[in-house]
Scaffold this active site. Structure first.
Site, PDB file in Angstrom:
ATOM      1  N   CYS A  29     -61.610 -56.120  81.603  1.00  0.00           N
ATOM      2  CA  CYS A  29     -62.300 -55.312  80.587  1.00  0.00           C
ATOM      3  C   CYS A  29     -62.749 -56.090  79.359  1.00  0.00           C
ATOM      4  O   CYS A  29     -63.944 -56.147  79.062  1.00  0.00           O
ATOM      5  CB  CYS A  29     -61.411 -54.156  80.155  1.00  0.00           C
ATOM      6  N   ASP A  39     -65.713 -43.915  98.369  1.00  0.00           N
ATOM      7  CA  ASP A  39     -66.086 -45.319  98.159  1.00  0.00           C
ATOM      8  C   ASP A  39     -66.898 -45.754  99.372  1.00  0.00           C
ATOM      9  O   ASP A  39     -66.656 -45.279 100.485  1.00  0.00           O
ATOM     10  CB  ASP A  39     -64.833 -46.194  98.036  1.00  0.00           C
ATOM     11  N   GLU A  90     -54.114 -51.777  82.581  1.00  0.00           N
ATOM     12  CA  GLU A  90     -53.459 -52.137  83.833  1.00  0.00           C
ATOM     13  C   GLU A  90     -51.971 -52.322  83.560  1.00  0.00           C
ATOM     14  O   GLU A  90     -51.581 -52.821  82.511  1.00  0.00           O
ATOM     15  CB  GLU A  90     -54.075 -53.422  84.391  1.00  0.00           C
TER      16      GLU A  90
HETATM   17  C1  UDX Z   1     -57.821 -52.906  78.207  1.00  0.00           C
HETATM   18  C2  UDX Z   1     -57.700 -51.787  77.165  1.00  0.00           C
HETATM   19  O1  UDX Z   1     -56.449 -51.897  76.483  1.00  0.00           O
HETATM   20  C3  UDX Z   1     -57.842 -50.430  77.840  1.00  0.00           C
HETATM   21  O2  UDX Z   1     -57.800 -49.396  76.852  1.00  0.00           O
HETATM   22  C4  UDX Z   1     -59.177 -50.404  78.576  1.00  0.00           C
HETATM   23  O3  UDX Z   1     -59.367 -49.188  79.196  1.00  0.00           O
HETATM   24  C5  UDX Z   1     -59.257 -51.539  79.581  1.00  0.00           C
HETATM   25  O4  UDX Z   1     -59.044 -52.783  78.899  1.00  0.00           O
HETATM   26  P1  UDX Z   1     -56.227 -54.060  80.025  1.00  0.00           P
HETATM   27  O5  UDX Z   1     -57.346 -55.033  80.201  1.00  0.00           O
HETATM   28  O6  UDX Z   1     -55.609 -53.448  81.225  1.00  0.00           O
HETATM   29  O7  UDX Z   1     -56.714 -52.827  79.106  1.00  0.00           O
HETATM   30  O8  UDX Z   1     -55.057 -54.798  79.247  1.00  0.00           O
HETATM   31  P2  UDX Z   1     -54.527 -54.916  77.748  1.00  0.00           P
HETATM   32  O9  UDX Z   1     -53.116 -54.520  77.719  1.00  0.00           O
HETATM   33  O10 UDX Z   1     -55.422 -54.281  76.784  1.00  0.00           O
HETATM   34  O11 UDX Z   1     -54.577 -56.509  77.563  1.00  0.00           O
HETATM   35  C6  UDX Z   1     -55.788 -57.239  77.654  1.00  0.00           C
HETATM   36  C7  UDX Z   1     -55.537 -58.711  77.438  1.00  0.00           C
HETATM   37  O12 UDX Z   1     -55.178 -58.970  76.088  1.00  0.00           O
HETATM   38  C8  UDX Z   1     -54.418 -59.308  78.288  1.00  0.00           C
HETATM   39  O13 UDX Z   1     -54.823 -60.569  78.775  1.00  0.00           O
HETATM   40  C9  UDX Z   1     -53.261 -59.465  77.329  1.00  0.00           C
HETATM   41  O14 UDX Z   1     -52.391 -60.492  77.684  1.00  0.00           O
HETATM   42  C10 UDX Z   1     -54.005 -59.782  76.042  1.00  0.00           C
HETATM   43  N1  UDX Z   1     -53.280 -59.447  74.823  1.00  0.00           N
HETATM   44  C11 UDX Z   1     -52.986 -58.140  74.537  1.00  0.00           C
HETATM   45  C12 UDX Z   1     -52.914 -60.457  73.947  1.00  0.00           C
HETATM   46  O15 UDX Z   1     -53.176 -61.640  74.174  1.00  0.00           O
HETATM   47  N2  UDX Z   1     -52.263 -60.111  72.777  1.00  0.00           N
HETATM   48  C13 UDX Z   1     -51.971 -58.827  72.466  1.00  0.00           C
HETATM   49  O16 UDX Z   1     -51.388 -58.610  71.385  1.00  0.00           O
HETATM   50  C14 UDX Z   1     -52.332 -57.822  73.370  1.00  0.00           C
END
Ligand code: UDX
Length: 432
Positions: free
Chosen positions: A260, A30, A155
């Site tokens: 993401c 990095d 995450e």
């Molecule tokens: C996401 C993807 O799942 C992962 O595959 C990719 O590589 C990166 O982006 P992440 O952002 O870490 O992962 O979290 P994730 O668990 O997917 O949740 C994303 C958001 O959606 C969160 O704010 C969560 O609270 C929200 N969420 C998730 C909902 O509001 N309802 C749900 O049913 C699921």
């Protein structure tokens, strides 16, 4: 294998530590010298369950190294992962300057065949640009391959997602590249899907966009449920039992956030437009997500009438549980909205308080949910941390000024809370 990971952010660190754990020799690079000197001492700049331990263990057994010299990394490794950030530009496009710079440095420092693996989330056709860039700058005509190997790490469960993925996607052209990548992932014993490079790049954006679509769909549905007095959790359960739909990502709430979904959706909408297609479904997904935060804010206003000078306790700041990440956190957006209206905010989060102090200058940071609730007119659950699921509601009732709970993540059963004398407002449970 000798592997380098360029970019020691979230994806880079998890990928590097996990490959080291599988027995490879890994160098994480990095250009942030301070970050690297911390990492060399085992100081991990992000909170991710299990990551610190994994890094310390592999540092000790010398399978993992950190460097701020991309040159050292490229010289030492046949396989080089690019895991640098691709933030959103003002026009919605992904900023790929970091990727281009790394591609140039790799080309200039190669000392033989190299397999360059694109791991960052990028728009379709990025790999072909990486290939062109390396061809332009490579010395002495060294051979190389470029492959796309998108990450699907969430995450909070990133290490488990790395070691137990539903699928490993490898977009590659040459047989040699396919073989190296297959060997690398073989120890995980999980399904490997080999595709062409552009398909692999699209699989990443398409998957995230589809998951975001599920969330916005259920959030839109929650509003209909509120109107008619249906229960969105029951509706989601009934839908999810149909295996064609599946029950995941159907939890209604205050909207999705994180590093993401919002970014990738924007980038996908933009790249689609550039390719001549107006991806209207995704625009609606984005807009519905933004409206959902405003919708919950309106619910709070409807319950409190005037927000000015009201004390509001917010439980949960991170964009989701098990992380300290605040990027695009719906909780922070909600707090900002309430602050703009003159509310006094008291907050608690198990992991994200230190980072939040830099953003929420006027909030009172509390040591636990009960201290946050002290004298508050309303208690909002904005992130569904496990520790909020089992609170002492009698204690909470006596601590709050007014017994109003806004459950922004639908973690409580309304019945028992109402019996205890709380006014309960959820998302998609019918209007009070
Ligand atoms: C996401 C993807 O799942 C992962 O595959 C990719 O590589 C990166 O982006 P992440 O952002 O870490 O992962 O979290 P994730 O668990 O997917 O949740 C994303 C958001 O959606 C969160 O704010 C969560 O609270 C929200 N969420 C998730 C909902 O509001 N309802 C749900 O049913 C699921």
């Amino acid at each position: 294998m000798d592997i380098s990971i360029i970019g020691s952010g979230y994806v880079g660190l998890v990928t590097g530590a996990c490959f080291a754990e599988l027995g490879n020799t890994v160098i994480c690079a990095d250009n942030d010298v301070k970050k690297i000197s911390g990492l060399k001492k085992g100081l991990v700049p992000i909170y991710e369950p299990g990551l610190k331990e994994l890094i310390s263990y592999n540092l000790k057994n010398k399978r993992l190294k950190f460097t701020s010299s991309i040159r050292e990394a490229v010289k030492a490794s046949e396989v080089i992962f690019i895991a640098v950030g691709t933030p959103t530009l003002e026009n919605g496009e992904a900023d790929l300057t970091g990727i281009e710079k790394v591609a140039r440095s790799i080309a200039q420092n190669m000392v033989g065949y190299r397999l360059i693996v694109e791991k960052s989330t990028v728009p379709v056709e990025t790999c072909s640009w990486v290939k062109k860039t390396i061809s332009t700058y490579v010395k002495k005509g060294y051979k190389f391959d470029v492959v796309s190997n998108p990450e699907f790490l969430r995450e909070g469960s990133a290490i488990n997602d790395f070691t137990h993925p539903d699928r490993i996607v490898i977009g590659a052209e040459s047989l040699k590249a396919k073989q190296i990548m297959t060997n690398l992932y073989q120890p995980l014993n999980r399904p490997i899907l080999i595709t062409n490079i552009k398909s692999a790049e699209l699989i990443k954006h398409a998957s995230n966009a589809f998951l975001a679509t599920k969330i916005s769909f259920i959030n839109a549905l929650s509003r209909i449920c509120d109107q008619v007095g249906a229960d969105v959790k029951e509706v989601a359960q009934g839908m999810g039992l149909d295996s064609r739909i599946g029950g995941h990502f159907l939890r209604a709430g205050i909207g999705y956030g994180g590093s993401c979904f919002p970014k990738d959706l924007e980038a996908f909408i933009t790249i689609s437009r550039k390719l001549g297609y107006d991806f209207q479904i995704l625009k609606a997904v984005r807009d519905t997500n933004q409206e959902q935060g405003a919708y919950v804010l309106q619910k709070i206003k409807d319950a409190l009438w005037i927000i000015k000078d009201k004390t509001i306790a917010v439980l949960g700041l991170a964009f989701k549980p098990d992380t300290d990440d605040l990027r695009n956190s719906p909780s922070i957006a909600l707090i900002m909205g309430l602050s703009r209206e003159g509310a006094r905010i008291r907050v608690y989060d198990p992991k994200a308080m230190a980072k939040a102090k830099e953003i929420l200058k006027e909030a009172v940071f509390c040591k636990d949910p009960y201290q946050a609730a002290r004298g508050a007119d309303c208690l909002i659950v904005a992130t569904e941390w496990n520790e909020f699921k089992e609170l002492d509601f009698i204690k909470l009732k006596n601590t709050l000024k007014r017994q109003l709970i806004v459950d922004g993540r639908n973690i409580y059963e309304p019945g028992p809370l109402k019996e205890l004398g709380f006014t309960y407002i959820g998302v998609g449970h019918g209007n009070e």
